[in-house]
Design a protein around this motif. Structure first.
Motif, PDB file in Angstrom:
ATOM      1  N   LEU A 128       0.831  -1.208   0.000  1.00  0.00           N
ATOM      2  CA  LEU A 128       0.000   0.000   0.000  1.00  0.00           C
ATOM      3  C   LEU A 128       0.865   1.258   0.000  1.00  0.00           C
ATOM      4  O   LEU A 128       1.997   1.263   0.505  1.00  0.00           O
ATOM      5  CB  LEU A 128      -0.900   0.012   1.248  1.00  0.00           C
ATOM      6  N   ASP A 129       0.318   2.320  -0.559  1.00  0.00           N
ATOM      7  CA  ASP A 129       1.031   3.598  -0.553  1.00  0.00           C
ATOM      8  C   ASP A 129       1.206   4.099   0.878  1.00  0.00           C
ATOM      9  O   ASP A 129       0.326   3.930   1.735  1.00  0.00           O
ATOM     10  CB  ASP A 129       0.251   4.646  -1.357  1.00  0.00           C
ATOM     11  N   THR A 130       2.332   4.750   1.137  1.00  0.00           N
ATOM     12  CA  THR A 130       2.582   5.330   2.455  1.00  0.00           C
ATOM     13  C   THR A 130       1.751   6.598   2.615  1.00  0.00           C
ATOM     14  O   THR A 130       1.811   7.502   1.775  1.00  0.00           O
ATOM     15  CB  THR A 130       4.071   5.672   2.627  1.00  0.00           C
ATOM     16  N   PRO A 131       0.948   6.695   3.685  1.00  0.00           N
ATOM     17  CA  PRO A 131       0.108   7.888   3.877  1.00  0.00           C
ATOM     18  C   PRO A 131       0.954   9.136   4.130  1.00  0.00           C
ATOM     19  O   PRO A 131       2.128   9.063   4.521  1.00  0.00           O
ATOM     20  CB  PRO A 131      -0.725   7.536   5.122  1.00  0.00           C
ATOM     21  N   ILE A 167      -6.257  -5.079  10.678  1.00  0.00           N
ATOM     22  CA  ILE A 167      -6.630  -3.690  10.971  1.00  0.00           C
ATOM     23  C   ILE A 167      -5.520  -2.748  10.519  1.00  0.00           C
ATOM     24  O   ILE A 167      -5.791  -1.626  10.071  1.00  0.00           O
ATOM     25  CB  ILE A 167      -6.965  -3.490  12.469  1.00  0.00           C
ATOM     26  N   HIS A 168      -4.261  -3.187  10.601  1.00  0.00           N
ATOM     27  CA  HIS A 168      -3.143  -2.396  10.076  1.00  0.00           C
ATOM     28  C   HIS A 168      -3.345  -2.164   8.577  1.00  0.00           C
ATOM     29  O   HIS A 168      -3.233  -1.035   8.086  1.00  0.00           O
ATOM     30  CB  HIS A 168      -1.828  -3.131  10.337  1.00  0.00           C
ATOM     31  N   TYR A 169      -3.674  -3.238   7.854  1.00  0.00           N
ATOM     32  CA  TYR A 169      -3.928  -3.131   6.424  1.00  0.00           C
ATOM     33  C   TYR A 169      -5.070  -2.158   6.133  1.00  0.00           C
ATOM     34  O   TYR A 169      -4.956  -1.269   5.271  1.00  0.00           O
ATOM     35  CB  TYR A 169      -4.245  -4.507   5.852  1.00  0.00           C
ATOM     36  N   MET A 170      -6.173  -2.304   6.857  1.00  0.00           N
ATOM     37  CA  MET A 170      -7.346  -1.471   6.613  1.00  0.00           C
ATOM     38  C   MET A 170      -7.068   0.000   6.910  1.00  0.00           C
ATOM     39  O   MET A 170      -7.463   0.889   6.147  1.00  0.00           O
ATOM     40  CB  MET A 170      -8.520  -1.961   7.456  1.00  0.00           C
ATOM     41  N   LEU A 171      -6.414   0.272   8.017  1.00  0.00           N
ATOM     42  CA  LEU A 171      -6.113   1.665   8.379  1.00  0.00           C
ATOM     43  C   LEU A 171      -5.181   2.310   7.352  1.00  0.00           C
ATOM     44  O   LEU A 171      -5.396   3.448   6.932  1.00  0.00           O
ATOM     45  CB  LEU A 171      -5.493   1.723   9.772  1.00  0.00           C
ATOM     46  N   LYS A 172      -4.150   1.589   6.959  1.00  0.00           N
ATOM     47  CA  LYS A 172      -3.219   2.138   5.975  1.00  0.00           C
ATOM     48  C   LYS A 172      -3.906   2.338   4.630  1.00  0.00           C
ATOM     49  O   LYS A 172      -3.691   3.346   3.947  1.00  0.00           O
ATOM     50  CB  LYS A 172      -2.002   1.221   5.824  1.00  0.00           C
ATOM     51  N   LYS A 173      -4.747   1.392   4.253  1.00  0.00           N
ATOM     52  CA  LYS A 173      -5.489   1.508   2.996  1.00  0.00           C
ATOM     53  C   LYS A 173      -6.336   2.769   2.982  1.00  0.00           C
ATOM     54  O   LYS A 173      -6.508   3.409   1.934  1.00  0.00           O
ATOM     55  CB  LYS A 173      -6.378   0.275   2.808  1.00  0.00           C
ATOM     56  N   HIS A 174      -6.865   3.150   4.141  1.00  0.00           N
ATOM     57  CA  HIS A 174      -7.732   4.321   4.234  1.00  0.00           C
ATOM     58  C   HIS A 174      -6.984   5.566   4.678  1.00  0.00           C
ATOM     59  O   HIS A 174      -7.575   6.501   5.209  1.00  0.00           O
ATOM     60  CB  HIS A 174      -8.915   4.018   5.147  1.00  0.00           C
ATOM     61  N   GLY A 175      -5.684   5.565   4.441  1.00  0.00           N
ATOM     62  CA  GLY A 175      -4.908   6.790   4.544  1.00  0.00           C
ATOM     63  C   GLY A 175      -4.365   7.139   5.905  1.00  0.00           C
ATOM     64  O   GLY A 175      -3.987   8.294   6.128  1.00  0.00           O
TER      65      GLY A 175
END
Length: 299
Positions: free
Chosen positions: A169-172, A196-204
């Motif tokens: 994933l892109d770095t926020p 949850i780490h994946y989901m949070l990072k995915k959502h910026g």
């Protein structure tokens, strides 16, 4: 080789023990071994076979028809994906993963996982297949069917897939909300935390993941030196009641000015009133809302 009682088979397949006995006597679909006490004992092969029969039975095949099929025909039909959609397809995948785990078949396990990802994407793969699969494994643990090596074998593959997905994933941006996530001391079930780490990072969101078995003092040391907007943790292990309640109180005491979210099956056991900064996430829907609402402009 694992051994299973008829009650274990009932728990794992959802088919009543009485029905299984009738199938054995009337249709000869299984030939379990017998203990000295004359109780039925099933092995890995029996478990996989009855799982396939149960799947076909629940999806409209009469047991009399199934009984006339060879074991190979039952296997191929139960694993056939063509024409299956929605929940039916998810169950096919879950059964395949359980079988691969029982046999320690890493190539098969990873191939199934890859096929699911291609068809469904990572998030739906986790929600529709992997989480229900983990619940199934939890049931296996409850009836003492899975040895630790099997659980570690499967969990480590899933863990690696999650870590690769997170890295992809892109770095926020640095100015986005900052989350500190962790598992408490004595908690080692890392897959929900990684998701949850994946989901949070995915959502910026910016995420600092401290991992498993973390003393709260270490987290407090970090928050005194680095800005943290939110704290998240997940509890699966059945801790003593006093320890669980003390953990909640300590979170409120050490981080009074930081919102803390706690999820996991043990949330239902917490008896202390939640401190003002703590929120309990009881369902998967609440966990997903928690992860997605932080950056509402993202899809």
């Amino acid at each position: 080789m694992n051994s299973f009682t008829i009650k274990d088979i009932e728990s794992l397949t959802g088919i009543k023990a009485h029905t299984i006995r009738i199938w054995e006597q009337r249709y000869n679909v299984l030939r379990p071994k017998r203990k000295d006490t004359n109780h039925r004992v099933y092995d890995n092969g029996d478990l996989k076979h009855i799982m396939r029969i149960a799947y076909l039975y629940r999806h409209g095949y009469k047991i009399s028809r199934i009984a006339n099929m060879s074991e190979e025909e039952i296997k191929q039909l139960s694993l056939e994906e063509t024409g299956h959609k929605g929940a039916h397809l998810y169950q096919v995948y879950i059964n395949q993963l359980v079988e691969a785990m029982i046999d320690f078949d890493q190539v098969k396990f990873e191939k199934i996982f890859h096929n699911i990802l291609l068809r469904m994407g990572f998030e739906q793969c986790m929600l529709k297949v992997i989480y229900p699969y983990l619940e199934r494994i939890g049931l296996l643990w409850l009836v003492d069917c899975v040895i630790p090596a099997q659980e570690h074998f499967a969990s480590n593959i899933i863990r690696k897939k999650l870590m690769v997905a997170i890295d992809g994933l892109d770095t926020p941006a640095q100015d986005h909300e900052r989350f500190m996530i962790f598992l408490p001391e004595g908690e080692f079930h890392e897959i929900p935390l990684l998701f949850i780490h994946y989901m949070l990072k995915k959502h910026g969101c910016m995420v600092v993941n401290f991992g498993a078995n973390v003393p709260l003092e270490d987290l407090h040391f970090y928050t005194e030196r680095k800005p943290v907007d939110h704290i998240y943790t997940h509890v699966i292990t059945n801790f003593p009641q006093r320890s669980l309640d003390k953990f909640v109180k300590d979170l409120g005491r050490l981080f009074p000015n930081i919102p803390v979210a706690i999820s996991g099956p043990q949330v239902a056991r917490i008896t202390v009133t939640a401190p003002e900064n703590i929120t309990y996430l009881v369902s998967m829907e609440e966990v997903l809302q928690y992860a997605r609402r932080k950056n509402p402009e993202k899809p």
